[in-house]
Design a protein around this motif. Structure first.
Motif, PDB file in Angstrom:
ATOM      1  N   GLU A 188      -3.739   6.506  14.070  1.00 57.75           N
ATOM      2  CA  GLU A 188      -2.558   6.659  14.913  1.00 57.75           C
ATOM      3  C   GLU A 188      -1.995   8.076  14.876  1.00 57.75           C
ATOM      4  OE1 GLU A 188       0.118   3.739  13.460  1.00 57.75           O
ATOM      5  OE2 GLU A 188      -0.976   2.038  14.322  1.00 57.75           O
ATOM      6  N   MET A 189      -2.488   8.901  13.959  1.00 61.42           N
ATOM      7  CA  MET A 189      -1.974  10.260  13.824  1.00 61.42           C
ATOM      8  C   MET A 189      -2.637  11.213  14.810  1.00 61.42           C
ATOM      9  SD  MET A 189      -1.818  10.930   9.712  1.00 61.42           S
ATOM     10  CE  MET A 189      -0.810   9.944   8.606  1.00 61.42           C
ATOM     11  N   LYS A 190      -1.849  12.112  15.373  1.00 63.57           N
ATOM     12  CA  LYS A 190      -2.392  13.200  16.162  1.00 63.57           C
ATOM     13  C   LYS A 190      -2.926  14.266  15.202  1.00 63.57           C
ATOM     14  CE  LYS A 190       0.931  12.447  19.902  1.00 63.57           C
ATOM     15  NZ  LYS A 190       2.064  13.022  20.664  1.00 63.57           N
ATOM     16  N   PRO A 191      -3.829  15.137  15.669  1.00 61.75           N
ATOM     17  CA  PRO A 191      -4.392  16.169  14.787  1.00 61.75           C
ATOM     18  C   PRO A 191      -3.340  16.966  14.029  1.00 61.75           C
ATOM     19  CG  PRO A 191      -5.620  16.124  16.819  1.00 61.75           C
ATOM     20  CD  PRO A 191      -4.473  15.173  17.006  1.00 61.75           C
ATOM     21  N   GLU A 192      -2.272  17.374  14.707  1.00 60.42           N
ATOM     22  CA  GLU A 192      -1.246  18.169  14.034  1.00 60.42           C
ATOM     23  C   GLU A 192      -0.508  17.339  12.980  1.00 60.42           C
ATOM     24  OE1 GLU A 192       0.443  16.929  18.130  1.00 60.42           O
ATOM     25  OE2 GLU A 192      -1.459  17.638  17.272  1.00 60.42           O
ATOM     26  N   GLU A 193      -0.415  16.027  13.211  1.00 62.75           N
ATOM     27  CA  GLU A 193       0.225  15.139  12.231  1.00 62.75           C
ATOM     28  C   GLU A 193      -0.650  14.972  10.997  1.00 62.75           C
ATOM     29  OE1 GLU A 193       2.927  12.225  15.063  1.00 62.75           O
ATOM     30  OE2 GLU A 193       0.788  11.769  14.819  1.00 62.75           O
ATOM     31  N   VAL A 194      -1.959  14.907  11.215  1.00 64.24           N
ATOM     32  CA  VAL A 194      -2.882  14.845  10.073  1.00 64.24           C
ATOM     33  C   VAL A 194      -2.750  16.100   9.221  1.00 64.24           C
ATOM     34  CG1 VAL A 194      -5.306  14.793   9.370  1.00 64.24           C
ATOM     35  CG2 VAL A 194      -4.530  13.349  11.252  1.00 64.24           C
ATOM     36  N   ASN A 195      -2.756  17.248   9.873  1.00 68.44           N
ATOM     37  CA  ASN A 195      -2.643  18.524   9.152  1.00 68.44           C
ATOM     38  C   ASN A 195      -1.324  18.615   8.389  1.00 68.44           C
ATOM     39  OD1 ASN A 195      -5.147  19.676   9.938  1.00 68.44           O
ATOM     40  ND2 ASN A 195      -4.294  20.283  11.907  1.00 68.44           N
ATOM     41  N   THR A 196      -0.248  18.196   9.009  1.00 66.46           N
ATOM     42  CA  THR A 196       1.062  18.252   8.358  1.00 66.46           C
ATOM     43  C   THR A 196       1.113  17.298   7.165  1.00 66.46           C
ATOM     44  OG1 THR A 196       2.193  18.841  10.417  1.00 66.46           O
ATOM     45  CG2 THR A 196       3.539  17.887   8.672  1.00 66.46           C
ATOM     46  N   LYS A 227     -15.203  24.532  13.786  1.00 65.05           N
ATOM     47  CA  LYS A 227     -14.755  24.610  12.401  1.00 65.05           C
ATOM     48  C   LYS A 227     -13.459  23.835  12.202  1.00 65.05           C
ATOM     49  CE  LYS A 227     -13.637  27.848   8.684  1.00 65.05           C
ATOM     50  NZ  LYS A 227     -13.466  29.268   8.298  1.00 65.05           N
ATOM     51  N   LYS A 228     -12.522  23.970  13.139  1.00 68.86           N
ATOM     52  CA  LYS A 228     -11.260  23.239  13.040  1.00 68.86           C
ATOM     53  C   LYS A 228     -11.496  21.731  13.110  1.00 68.86           C
ATOM     54  CE  LYS A 228      -8.004  26.719  14.768  1.00 68.86           C
ATOM     55  NZ  LYS A 228      -6.986  27.053  15.796  1.00 68.86           N
ATOM     56  N   ALA A 229     -12.442  21.312  13.956  1.00 68.40           N
ATOM     57  CA  ALA A 229     -12.756  19.888  14.078  1.00 68.40           C
ATOM     58  C   ALA A 229     -13.345  19.352  12.780  1.00 68.40           C
ATOM     59  CB  ALA A 229     -13.722  19.663  15.234  1.00 68.40           C
ATOM     60  N   GLU A 230     -14.216  20.138  12.148  1.00 68.36           N
ATOM     61  CA  GLU A 230     -14.818  19.736  10.882  1.00 68.36           C
ATOM     62  C   GLU A 230     -13.769  19.661   9.779  1.00 68.36           C
ATOM     63  OE1 GLU A 230     -17.840  22.643  10.271  1.00 68.36           O
ATOM     64  OE2 GLU A 230     -19.279  21.686  11.642  1.00 68.36           O
ATOM     65  N   GLU A 231     -12.860  20.639   9.754  1.00 70.91           N
ATOM     66  CA  GLU A 231     -11.793  20.638   8.752  1.00 70.91           C
ATOM     67  C   GLU A 231     -10.880  19.433   8.928  1.00 70.91           C
ATOM     68  OE1 GLU A 231      -9.951  24.402   9.361  1.00 70.91           O
ATOM     69  OE2 GLU A 231     -11.415  25.512   8.145  1.00 70.91           O
ATOM     70  N   LEU A 232     -10.579  19.094  10.181  1.00 64.20           N
ATOM     71  CA  LEU A 232      -9.740  17.939  10.461  1.00 64.20           C
ATOM     72  C   LEU A 232     -10.426  16.657  10.015  1.00 64.20           C
ATOM     73  CD1 LEU A 232      -7.153  16.814  11.827  1.00 64.20           C
ATOM     74  CD2 LEU A 232      -8.487  16.639  13.939  1.00 64.20           C
ATOM     75  N   ASP A 233     -11.720  16.541  10.294  1.00 60.36           N
ATOM     76  CA  ASP A 233     -12.468  15.345   9.900  1.00 60.36           C
ATOM     77  C   ASP A 233     -12.496  15.205   8.383  1.00 60.36           C
ATOM     78  OD1 ASP A 233     -14.293  13.078  10.612  1.00 60.36           O
ATOM     79  OD2 ASP A 233     -15.707  14.253   9.427  1.00 60.36           O
ATOM     80  N   THR A 234     -12.671  16.320   7.675  1.00 58.50           N
ATOM     81  CA  THR A 234     -12.677  16.279   6.213  1.00 58.50           C
ATOM     82  C   THR A 234     -11.329  15.814   5.674  1.00 58.50           C
ATOM     83  OG1 THR A 234     -14.336  18.042   6.053  1.00 58.50           O
ATOM     84  CG2 THR A 234     -12.970  17.643   4.111  1.00 58.50           C
ATOM     85  N   LYS A 235     -10.252  16.324   6.250  1.00 58.42           N
ATOM     86  CA  LYS A 235      -8.909  15.902   5.824  1.00 58.42           C
ATOM     87  C   LYS A 235      -8.713  14.409   6.056  1.00 58.42           C
ATOM     88  CE  LYS A 235      -6.714  20.410   6.541  1.00 58.42           C
ATOM     89  NZ  LYS A 235      -5.776  21.220   7.353  1.00 58.42           N
ATOM     90  N   LYS A 236      -9.214  13.909   7.181  1.00 59.22           N
ATOM     91  CA  LYS A 236      -9.103  12.479   7.464  1.00 59.22           C
ATOM     92  C   LYS A 236      -9.873  11.659   6.430  1.00 59.22           C
ATOM     93  CE  LYS A 236      -8.406  12.597  12.497  1.00 59.22           C
ATOM     94  NZ  LYS A 236      -8.984  12.207  13.814  1.00 59.22           N
ATOM     95  N   GLN A 237     -11.057  12.145   6.040  1.00 53.96           N
ATOM     96  CA  GLN A 237     -11.838  11.430   5.050  1.00 53.96           C
ATOM     97  C   GLN A 237     -11.134  11.420   3.688  1.00 53.96           C
ATOM     98  OE1 GLN A 237     -16.131  12.229   4.893  1.00 53.96           O
ATOM     99  NE2 GLN A 237     -15.976  13.203   6.901  1.00 53.96           N
ATOM    100  N   ILE A 238     -10.564  12.564   3.316  1.00 51.85           N
ATOM    101  CA  ILE A 238      -9.839  12.643   2.043  1.00 51.85           C
ATOM    102  C   ILE A 238      -8.642  11.698   2.060  1.00 51.85           C
ATOM    103  CG2 ILE A 238      -8.442  14.155   0.571  1.00 51.85           C
ATOM    104  CD1 ILE A 238     -10.281  16.474   1.508  1.00 51.85           C
ATOM    105  N   LEU A 239      -7.853  11.764   3.126  1.00 50.57           N
ATOM    106  CA  LEU A 239      -6.675  10.898   3.231  1.00 50.57           C
ATOM    107  C   LEU A 239      -7.071   9.435   3.354  1.00 50.57           C
ATOM    108  CD1 LEU A 239      -4.475  13.031   5.662  1.00 50.57           C
ATOM    109  CD2 LEU A 239      -4.105  12.653   3.217  1.00 50.57           C
ATOM    110  N   GLY A 240      -8.260   9.180   3.926  1.00 47.69           N
ATOM    111  CA  GLY A 240      -8.715   7.805   4.096  1.00 47.69           C
ATOM    112  C   GLY A 240      -8.935   7.071   2.791  1.00 47.69           C
TER     113      GLY A 240
END
Length: 256
Positions: free
Chosen positions: A58-66, A35-48
């Motif tokens: 270049e962002m680490k997972p915690e950097e994406v979340n922040t 679930k966390k991996a899916e949420e992270l991927d969704t955030k990356k798509q939105i930010l993309g």
């Protein structure tokens, strides 16, 4: 020593049950991670849709979340552009809306998330509005995020994904060079009519002077048409929200 049929059957049943329990237990343990991996991927798509794929890479997972928490606000609206905060007694958030499940409903019954990209520390200083889109490609579902600048008429950027398009052909909708074609294109004509942006048949032509057309995908006409339908359909569904947002902002209201 030869075993009886009863022994073999009993042993097989016990083995099946044990393996089933182990698999079930493993799935439960892995579910939060997945679930966390899916949420992270969704955030990356939105930010993309608003920052480059290189920057996200270049962002680490915690950097994406922040970054997401600091720069993205969100709300949910219905097809009338009215904000929805609760449904069936449960709180509704943009992040909790299942776009795929909503797509199976009639447009008037869906929930429509709106993600707002803003300056750090100031949700009032909006940079872009990001809208989820969903549709059908050649073989399976396609989806993505469309970002409009603050005029709510010009494309800031897009991200596209797919479930099963052909590698090297329709699957190219995920490539940065294809998505780059949509930047700065206009979704309204000079009279203020919604015309969206359309990928053309074939590939290799220059549409830099046409605000409503982008180069197509060679050998992937049906996927390109799916993208066109997806964008035009969801832009239409978000029209009430866009008009309300413009109406509530004197500067935007003056824009077509």
């Amino acid at each position: 020593m030869q075993q009886s049929n009863g022994y073999i059957i009993t042993f097989s049943i016990i083995l099946t049950v044990v393996l089933g329990l182990l698999l079930s237990g493993t799935a439960e343990v892995l579910k939060p991670i997945q679930k966390k991996a899916e949420e992270l991927d969704t955030k990356k798509q939105i930010l993309g849709a608003v920052i480059s794929s290189d920057e996200i890479g270049e962002m680490k997972p915690e950097e994406v979340n922040t970054y997401y928490e600091e720069r993205i606000a969100s709300k949910v609206v219905n097809i009338e552009g009215e904000e929805v905060e609760e449904q069936d007694g449960a709180t509704v958030t943009a992040e909790s809306v299942d776009i795929e499940r909503n797509y199976k409903k009639a447009p008037e019954d869906r929930l429509y998330p709106v993600f707002i990209y803003h300056e750090e520390g100031s949700e009032d200083d909006i940079i872009a509005y990001i809208f989820p889109v969903y549709g059908s490609g050649l073989w399976d579902s396609i989806w993505g995020y469309l970002a409009l600048k603050t005029d709510l008429a010009t494309i800031e950027g897009v991200t596209f994904s797919h479930a099963g398009e052909t590698p090297g052909l329709g699957a190219r909708i995920t490539s940065p060079d294809v998505q780059e074609r949509f930047k700065e294109k206009a979704v309204y004509d000079d009279e203020g009519n919604l015309v969206s942006v359309k990928m053309q048949k074939g590939e290799g032509k220059d549409y830099s002077e046409d605000p409503h057309k982008v180069d197509g995908l060679s050998g992937a006409t049906i996927t390109a048409q799916g993208v066109n339908n997806m964008l035009s359909n969801y832009l239409e569904h978000y029209q009430s929200f866009i008009k309300k947002e413009k109406g509530g902002n004197p500067e935007l209201a003056a824009l077509k």
